[in-house]
Design a protein around this motif. Structure first.
Motif, PDB file in Angstrom:
ATOM      1  N   PHE A  15     -18.887   2.035  -1.822  1.00  0.00           N
ATOM      2  CA  PHE A  15     -17.618   2.492  -2.380  1.00  0.00           C
ATOM      3  C   PHE A  15     -16.791   1.316  -2.871  1.00  0.00           C
ATOM      4  N   GLU A  16     -16.240   1.450  -4.057  1.00  0.00           N
ATOM      5  CA  GLU A  16     -15.333   0.444  -4.606  1.00  0.00           C
ATOM      6  C   GLU A  16     -14.061   1.135  -5.059  1.00  0.00           C
ATOM      7  N   LEU A  17     -12.926   0.504  -4.804  1.00  0.00           N
ATOM      8  CA  LEU A  17     -11.658   1.056  -5.241  1.00  0.00           C
ATOM      9  C   LEU A  17     -11.573   1.008  -6.758  1.00  0.00           C
ATOM     10  N   PRO A  18     -10.943   2.017  -7.367  1.00  0.00           N
ATOM     11  CA  PRO A  18     -10.756   1.967  -8.820  1.00  0.00           C
ATOM     12  C   PRO A  18      -9.842   0.809  -9.202  1.00  0.00           C
ATOM     13  N   ALA A  19      -9.946   0.374 -10.440  1.00  0.00           N
ATOM     14  CA  ALA A  19      -9.155  -0.768 -10.919  1.00  0.00           C
ATOM     15  C   ALA A  19      -7.662  -0.524 -10.786  1.00  0.00           C
ATOM     16  N   SER A  20      -7.216   0.681 -11.007  1.00  0.00           N
ATOM     17  CA  SER A  20      -5.786   1.002 -10.903  1.00  0.00           C
ATOM     18  C   SER A  20      -5.515   1.650  -9.553  1.00  0.00           C
ATOM     19  N   SER A  21      -5.783   0.906  -8.499  1.00  0.00           N
ATOM     20  CA  SER A  21      -5.642   1.407  -7.139  1.00  0.00           C
ATOM     21  C   SER A  21      -4.178   1.698  -6.803  1.00  0.00           C
ATOM     22  N   ILE A  22      -3.961   2.762  -6.075  1.00  0.00           N
ATOM     23  CA  ILE A  22      -2.622   3.135  -5.626  1.00  0.00           C
ATOM     24  C   ILE A  22      -2.423   2.543  -4.240  1.00  0.00           C
ATOM     25  N   ARG A  23      -1.309   1.899  -4.046  1.00  0.00           N
ATOM     26  CA  ARG A  23      -0.993   1.347  -2.736  1.00  0.00           C
ATOM     27  C   ARG A  23      -0.027   2.300  -2.055  1.00  0.00           C
ATOM     28  N   TYR A  24      -0.327   2.628  -0.830  1.00  0.00           N
ATOM     29  CA  TYR A  24       0.515   3.547  -0.089  1.00  0.00           C
ATOM     30  C   TYR A  24       1.558   2.781   0.707  1.00  0.00           C
ATOM     31  N   CYS A  25       2.762   3.296   0.680  1.00  0.00           N
ATOM     32  CA  CYS A  25       3.862   2.697   1.429  1.00  0.00           C
ATOM     33  C   CYS A  25       3.639   2.947   2.923  1.00  0.00           C
ATOM     34  N   PRO A  26       3.723   1.918   3.756  1.00  0.00           N
ATOM     35  CA  PRO A  26       3.534   2.121   5.197  1.00  0.00           C
ATOM     36  C   PRO A  26       4.678   2.949   5.782  1.00  0.00           C
ATOM     37  N   THR A  27       4.336   4.061   6.397  1.00  0.00           N
ATOM     38  CA  THR A  27       5.356   4.982   6.902  1.00  0.00           C
ATOM     39  C   THR A  27       6.190   4.369   8.024  1.00  0.00           C
TER      40      THR A  27
ATOM     41  N   ALA B  24      15.457  -7.835   5.120  1.00  0.00           N
ATOM     42  CA  ALA B  24      14.052  -8.259   5.208  1.00  0.00           C
ATOM     43  C   ALA B  24      13.106  -7.063   5.065  1.00  0.00           C
ATOM     44  N   VAL B  25      13.442  -5.952   5.708  1.00  0.00           N
ATOM     45  CA  VAL B  25      12.623  -4.739   5.597  1.00  0.00           C
ATOM     46  C   VAL B  25      12.654  -4.220   4.162  1.00  0.00           C
ATOM     47  N   ALA B  26      13.840  -4.207   3.558  1.00  0.00           N
ATOM     48  CA  ALA B  26      13.972  -3.744   2.172  1.00  0.00           C
ATOM     49  C   ALA B  26      13.147  -4.612   1.230  1.00  0.00           C
ATOM     50  N   LEU B  27      13.138  -5.904   1.475  1.00  0.00           N
ATOM     51  CA  LEU B  27      12.357  -6.811   0.633  1.00  0.00           C
ATOM     52  C   LEU B  27      10.859  -6.523   0.760  1.00  0.00           C
ATOM     53  N   ARG B  28      10.396  -6.267   1.986  1.00  0.00           N
ATOM     54  CA  ARG B  28       8.979  -5.912   2.179  1.00  0.00           C
ATOM     55  C   ARG B  28       8.652  -4.593   1.496  1.00  0.00           C
ATOM     56  N   LEU B  29       9.560  -3.616   1.568  1.00  0.00           N
ATOM     57  CA  LEU B  29       9.325  -2.317   0.922  1.00  0.00           C
ATOM     58  C   LEU B  29       9.334  -2.436  -0.601  1.00  0.00           C
ATOM     59  N   PHE B  30      10.118  -3.353  -1.103  1.00  0.00           N
ATOM     60  CA  PHE B  30      10.227  -3.517  -2.558  1.00  0.00           C
ATOM     61  C   PHE B  30       8.856  -3.719  -3.193  1.00  0.00           C
ATOM     62  N   ALA B  31       7.971  -4.419  -2.507  1.00  0.00           N
ATOM     63  CA  ALA B  31       6.626  -4.675  -3.041  1.00  0.00           C
ATOM     64  C   ALA B  31       5.862  -3.385  -3.296  1.00  0.00           C
ATOM     65  N   TYR B  32       6.159  -2.327  -2.549  1.00  0.00           N
ATOM     66  CA  TYR B  32       5.463  -1.054  -2.728  1.00  0.00           C
ATOM     67  C   TYR B  32       6.055  -0.215  -3.850  1.00  0.00           C
ATOM     68  N   PHE B  33       7.296  -0.495  -4.229  1.00  0.00           N
ATOM     69  CA  PHE B  33       7.954   0.297  -5.262  1.00  0.00           C
ATOM     70  C   PHE B  33       8.115  -0.448  -6.581  1.00  0.00           C
ATOM     71  N   ASP B  34       7.874  -1.756  -6.565  1.00  0.00           N
ATOM     72  CA  ASP B  34       8.002  -2.574  -7.772  1.00  0.00           C
ATOM     73  C   ASP B  34       6.895  -2.191  -8.752  1.00  0.00           C
ATOM     74  N   GLU B  35       7.281  -1.677  -9.904  1.00  0.00           N
ATOM     75  CA  GLU B  35       6.329  -1.158 -10.885  1.00  0.00           C
ATOM     76  C   GLU B  35       5.350  -2.223 -11.377  1.00  0.00           C
ATOM     77  N   SER B  36       5.815  -3.422 -11.650  1.00  0.00           N
ATOM     78  CA  SER B  36       4.924  -4.453 -12.168  1.00  0.00           C
ATOM     79  C   SER B  36       3.897  -4.870 -11.121  1.00  0.00           C
ATOM     80  N   ARG B  37       4.266  -4.933  -9.855  1.00  0.00           N
ATOM     81  CA  ARG B  37       3.317  -5.295  -8.797  1.00  0.00           C
ATOM     82  C   ARG B  37       2.403  -4.141  -8.453  1.00  0.00           C
ATOM     83  N   SER B  38       2.876  -2.884  -8.596  1.00  0.00           N
ATOM     84  CA  SER B  38       2.043  -1.746  -8.237  1.00  0.00           C
ATOM     85  C   SER B  38       0.871  -1.596  -9.188  1.00  0.00           C
ATOM     86  N   ARG B  39       0.950  -2.188 -10.375  1.00  0.00           N
ATOM     87  CA  ARG B  39      -0.168  -2.131 -11.323  1.00  0.00           C
ATOM     88  C   ARG B  39      -1.267  -3.117 -10.968  1.00  0.00           C
TER      89      ARG B  39
END
Length: 105
Positions: free
Chosen positions: A27-39, A85-100
């Motif tokens: 199994f290989e992840l697709p190129a446009s992998s979706i990252r899930y936000c840690p609950t 600090a928590v908001a900054l870590r979460l930003f990585a999951y919602f930042d559109e340019s990084r999510s690509r």
């Protein structure tokens, strides 16, 4: 099922093998992998925001990027180092340019 029933069962053809739901080492992840936000991190964020009288809807954070970015920006304005600090870590999951990117935290 008894052994006799298993032996009499029709065998899957080669064509059916590609439709298998079995786990695969290939199994290989697709190129446009979706990252899930840690609950857990999102839960911590909502509790810290609640401590400042700010109500945050977790479902909206996950379903509406604009709402999430607005809440994360609000958190940066509050005088709470842990929250920022928590908001900054979460930003990585919602930042559109990084999510690509195919980058996992």
């Amino acid at each position: 099922m008894t052994r006799a029933h298993i032996d009499d069962a029709p065998q899957a053809s080669t064509a059916d093998a590609s439709l298998s739901l079995d786990a695969s080492d290939e199994f290989e992840l697709p190129a446009s992998s979706i990252r899930y936000c840690p609950t857990e991190l999102l839960g911590k964020f909502t509790l810290l925001m609640a401590g400042h009288g700010r109500c945050v809807n977790s479902s909206m954070m996950l379903g509406d990027r604009e709402y999430a970015m607005w809440q994360l920006a609000r958190a940066q304005t509050l005088p709470d180092d842990e929250l920022r600090a928590v908001a900054l870590r979460l930003f990585a999951y919602f930042d559109e340019s990084r999510s690509r990117l195919n980058v996992f935290a």
